[in-house]
Scaffold this motif. Structure first.
Motif, PDB file in Angstrom:
ATOM      1  N   TYR A 130       0.841  -1.209   0.000  1.00 22.00           N
ATOM      2  CA  TYR A 130       0.000   0.000   0.000  1.00 22.00           C
ATOM      3  C   TYR A 130       0.873   1.255   0.000  1.00 22.00           C
ATOM      4  CZ  TYR A 130      -2.997   3.690   1.854  1.00 22.00           C
ATOM      5  OH  TYR A 130      -3.653   4.880   2.040  1.00 22.00           O
ATOM      6  N   THR A 134       0.773   3.974  -3.055  1.00 21.61           N
ATOM      7  CA  THR A 134       0.110   5.262  -2.804  1.00 21.61           C
ATOM      8  C   THR A 134       1.053   6.356  -2.348  1.00 21.61           C
ATOM      9  OG1 THR A 134      -0.361   4.772  -0.463  1.00 21.61           O
ATOM     10  CG2 THR A 134      -1.967   3.994  -2.122  1.00 21.61           C
ATOM     11  N   ASN A 136       1.571   6.887   0.654  1.00 23.46           N
ATOM     12  CA  ASN A 136       1.081   7.263   1.978  1.00 23.46           C
ATOM     13  C   ASN A 136       1.749   6.407   3.045  1.00 23.46           C
ATOM     14  OD1 ASN A 136      -0.353   8.018   4.260  1.00 23.46           O
ATOM     15  ND2 ASN A 136      -2.159   6.796   3.719  1.00 23.46           N
ATOM     16  N   SER A 241      -6.892   7.230   8.412  1.00 21.51           N
ATOM     17  CA  SER A 241      -6.775   7.215   6.950  1.00 21.51           C
ATOM     18  C   SER A 241      -6.738   5.817   6.343  1.00 21.51           C
ATOM     19  CB  SER A 241      -5.503   7.964   6.518  1.00 21.51           C
ATOM     20  OG  SER A 241      -4.341   7.305   7.010  1.00 21.51           O
ATOM     21  N   LEU A 242      -6.649   4.763   7.175  1.00 24.33           N
ATOM     22  CA  LEU A 242      -6.475   3.425   6.613  1.00 24.33           C
ATOM     23  C   LEU A 242      -7.176   2.394   7.489  1.00 24.33           C
ATOM     24  CD1 LEU A 242      -5.154   1.708   4.386  1.00 24.33           C
ATOM     25  CD2 LEU A 242      -3.113   1.555   5.827  1.00 24.33           C
ATOM     26  N   ARG A 264     -14.760   8.783   3.097  1.00 28.54           N
ATOM     27  CA  ARG A 264     -14.138   7.618   2.479  1.00 28.54           C
ATOM     28  C   ARG A 264     -12.678   7.552   2.899  1.00 28.54           C
ATOM     29  NH1 ARG A 264     -17.338   3.855   0.179  1.00 28.54           N
ATOM     30  NH2 ARG A 264     -15.640   3.295  -1.206  1.00 28.54           N
ATOM     31  N   ASP A 266      -9.023   4.832   2.622  1.00 24.07           N
ATOM     32  CA  ASP A 266      -8.453   3.661   1.966  1.00 24.07           C
ATOM     33  C   ASP A 266      -8.617   2.437   2.862  1.00 24.07           C
ATOM     34  OD1 ASP A 266      -7.698   5.127  -0.226  1.00 24.07           O
ATOM     35  OD2 ASP A 266      -5.616   5.385   0.421  1.00 24.07           O
ATOM     36  N   SER A 267      -8.647   1.267   2.224  1.00 24.92           N
ATOM     37  CA  SER A 267      -8.747   0.024   2.985  1.00 24.92           C
ATOM     38  C   SER A 267      -7.865  -1.034   2.349  1.00 24.92           C
ATOM     39  CB  SER A 267     -10.201  -0.462   3.057  1.00 24.92           C
ATOM     40  OG  SER A 267     -10.712  -0.723   1.768  1.00 24.92           O
ATOM     41  N   ILE A 268      -7.433  -1.976   3.166  1.00 24.84           N
ATOM     42  CA  ILE A 268      -6.633  -3.122   2.714  1.00 24.84           C
ATOM     43  C   ILE A 268      -7.308  -4.385   3.215  1.00 24.84           C
ATOM     44  CG2 ILE A 268      -4.403  -4.290   2.781  1.00 24.84           C
ATOM     45  CD1 ILE A 268      -3.115  -1.615   3.467  1.00 24.84           C
ATOM     46  N   GLN A 284      -4.628  -0.940  -4.864  1.00 25.83           N
ATOM     47  CA  GLN A 284      -5.908  -0.269  -4.678  1.00 25.83           C
ATOM     48  C   GLN A 284      -6.692  -0.171  -5.987  1.00 25.83           C
ATOM     49  OE1 GLN A 284      -7.009   1.364  -1.448  1.00 25.83           O
ATOM     50  NE2 GLN A 284      -5.575  -0.262  -0.898  1.00 25.83           N
ATOM     51  N   THR A 285      -6.122  -0.626  -7.081  1.00 31.63           N
ATOM     52  CA  THR A 285      -6.735  -0.394  -8.391  1.00 31.63           C
ATOM     53  C   THR A 285      -7.228  -1.651  -9.092  1.00 31.63           C
ATOM     54  OG1 THR A 285      -4.588  -0.505  -9.512  1.00 31.63           O
ATOM     55  CG2 THR A 285      -5.313   1.664  -8.748  1.00 31.63           C
TER      56      THR A 285
END
Length: 498
Positions: A130, A134, A136, A241-242, A264, A266-268, A284-285
């Motif tokens: 991640y 990203t 991040n 944020s995650l 919204r 981000d998530s894993i 993420q895509t």
């Protein structure tokens, strides 16, 4: 930018480079692990019993080692619990992960010195993928919360025994220890509701950036925070944020969870099991989770429709097809051989191999030959929720009603709504319509007047929590099965929902 954030970026680049060396050569990676595992296994009691010295090929292995579940492996596990060495793997396991079985009672799954990196490094690498994609990494410099089981362990004959999440807690890298919550003392509290209140006490005024856990229990954590503060989670934790999750399909929980958060994020998604860390979301895509084919496990797959046949065909990774359900069988460096973990998966990509977790091989409804599976009921529910966007679901499960007091048999959907649909009858009809489209056997039973359309039973708020509490399974990694072929869970939920 803090030291954790700075340090993570070159590490993330290195991990992704290493990953690419095997993810585009999956068959070769699996063959290497097959040879290494059999080589070590030859010197164990299991290897001698199954003639590992004569094994040269995967076909030889399949002739020698049948697919088995925990009950079949239990005599070997008991020898280890009694103090024997070199039974399933060299030496003794470092740990037994204690987990609940549906037919076997408590199960003890071995974790060895060689298999621990599969669990620890895989969780780490999910975050690093991640970060690499990203950019991040700032979340590492704030507070991180892992909603998990107790890290307390007991010892028997030199082997530590505990929940997988508790065992993993002992291996959190030191660099993250100082910003990990909750505290060890709070994590050891057995009663989930008491523990949850203490977790909130410790976290509510902290700069939480990453929250990890099974979605229904994270939702419960968020709900209690909102009750205390009257605020959305984004206002309580502006740095959040995650979200990292696993264990259940996130889709039924997504809308309510993000509504509670208020933005919204981000998530894993991860796919850990006591038997091994199977896959994680590496991007993420793209759809699906990257299957970990170079992490101490040699995988086999059995087509779901073939699983209960007398001699099911076992496939290697290069033999699987896209968009087909397979039961997962693992052979690993903890000494699990031909072990069916009970999950079904569907591959959505072969370059690299990415999968979706679709359900449990034994969690289905086939009281009338329909063989409705978890993926189908979840898709049907999502379809109806999209048509009735006001609807928010807390939890649900489905059971057959074989002998109703009157009328035809049916499937009963027991649903706890956070926000019910404006028109429950139309909602139920939409769920049923989608299930008819997804499952031809169910369609035939409906159109042939063997079954009537599903019956929707709305449970009172908190019914699932009350049911889990009554079963001693509130919180942690526990979850209610989506499907059952009997009414044991359904009747318990109806009682809890009154």
């Amino acid at each position: 930018m803090g030291i954790r954030s700075v340090f993570s970026r070159p590490l993330a680049q290195w991990v992704v480079q290493q990953q690419q060396e095997w993810m585009y050569q999956p068959a070769e990676a699996q063959q290497r692990w097959f040879k290494e595992l059999v080589s070590v296994g030859r010197h164990t009691q299991f290897g001698k019993d199954h003639h590992f010295h004569d094994i040269r090929t995967v076909d030889d292995f399949r002739q020698a080692v049948p697919v088995r579940d925990y009950e079949d492996l239990k005599p070997y596990i008991q020898k280890i619990l009694d103090g024997a060495s070199d039974v399933l793997w060299k030496g003794k396991p470092l740990y037994f992960a204690k987990t609940s079985g549906t037919t076997s009672g408590t199960k003890y799954i071995p974790l060895t010195k060689e298999s621990i990196p599969n669990h620890i490094n895989s969780a780490r690498d999910a975050l690093l993928n991640y970060i690499h994609e990203t950019g991040n990494s700032a979340f590492l410099d704030k507070k991180l919360i892992f909603l998990s089981g107790s890290p307390e362990l007991v010892q028997k004959n030199g082997i530590h025994i505990g929940r997988l999440s508790g065992i993993v807690n002992h291996h959190v890298p030191g660099i993250l220890r100082t910003n990990q919550l909750p505290s060890y003392e709070t994590n050891t509290i057995d009663d989930w509701e008491t523990k949850l209140e203490r977790i909130i006490d410790e976290t509510i005024d902290k700069p939480m950036s990453l929250i990890s856990g099974i979605p229904p229990w994270v939702q419960m954590y968020f709900d209690r925070i909102r009750e205390r503060t009257g605020k959305q989670i984004k206002d309580v934790f502006p740095e959040f944020s995650l979200f990292v999750y696993g264990g259940v399909n996130f889709e039924p929980y997504r809308a309510k969870l993000f509504e509670t958060i208020g933005k919204r994020i981000d998530s894993i998604e991860t796919y850990p099991a006591s038997e091994g860390f199977i896959a994680y979301q590496d991007t993420q895509t793209e759809e699906g989770l990257l299957m970990l084919l170079n992490s101490g496990i040699f995988f086999e797959f059995i087509a779901a429709e073939d699983y209960f046949s007398e001699n099911p065909k076992r496939l290697t990774i290069n033999e699987v097809e896209l968009n087909k359900n397979y039961a997962v069988v693992i052979n690993n460096n903890a000494g699990l051989w031909g072990y069916s973990i009970g999950d079904t998966v569907k591959f959505v990509s072969r370059d690299p191999y990415r999968l979706l977790v679709t359900g449990r091989i034994k969690h289905f409804i086939s009281a009338f030959g329909e063989h409705v599976i978890g993926e189908e009921v979840e898709k049907a529910l999502q379809y109806a929720m999209a048509k009735h966007p006001e609807t928010e679901v807390v939890e649900f499960t489905v059971a057959p009603m074989v002998s109703p007091a009157e009328g035809l048999p049916y499937h009963e959907w027991l649903v706890e709504f956070a926000t019910p649909p404006h028109d429950p009858a139309a909602f139920a009809a939409d769920v049923d319509q989608r299930l008819v489209e997804l499952n031809v056997y169910y369609k035939d039973l409906i159109t042939g007047s063997i079954l009537r359309p599903l019956v929707l039973s709305s449970l009172s708020r908190g019914a699932f929590q009350r049911y889990m509490k009554a079963k001693g399974k509130l919180g942690g990694q526990n979850k209610v099965p989506r499907l059952a072929n009997d009414r044991n869970i359904a009747e318990g939920l109806l009682e809890a929902g009154r």
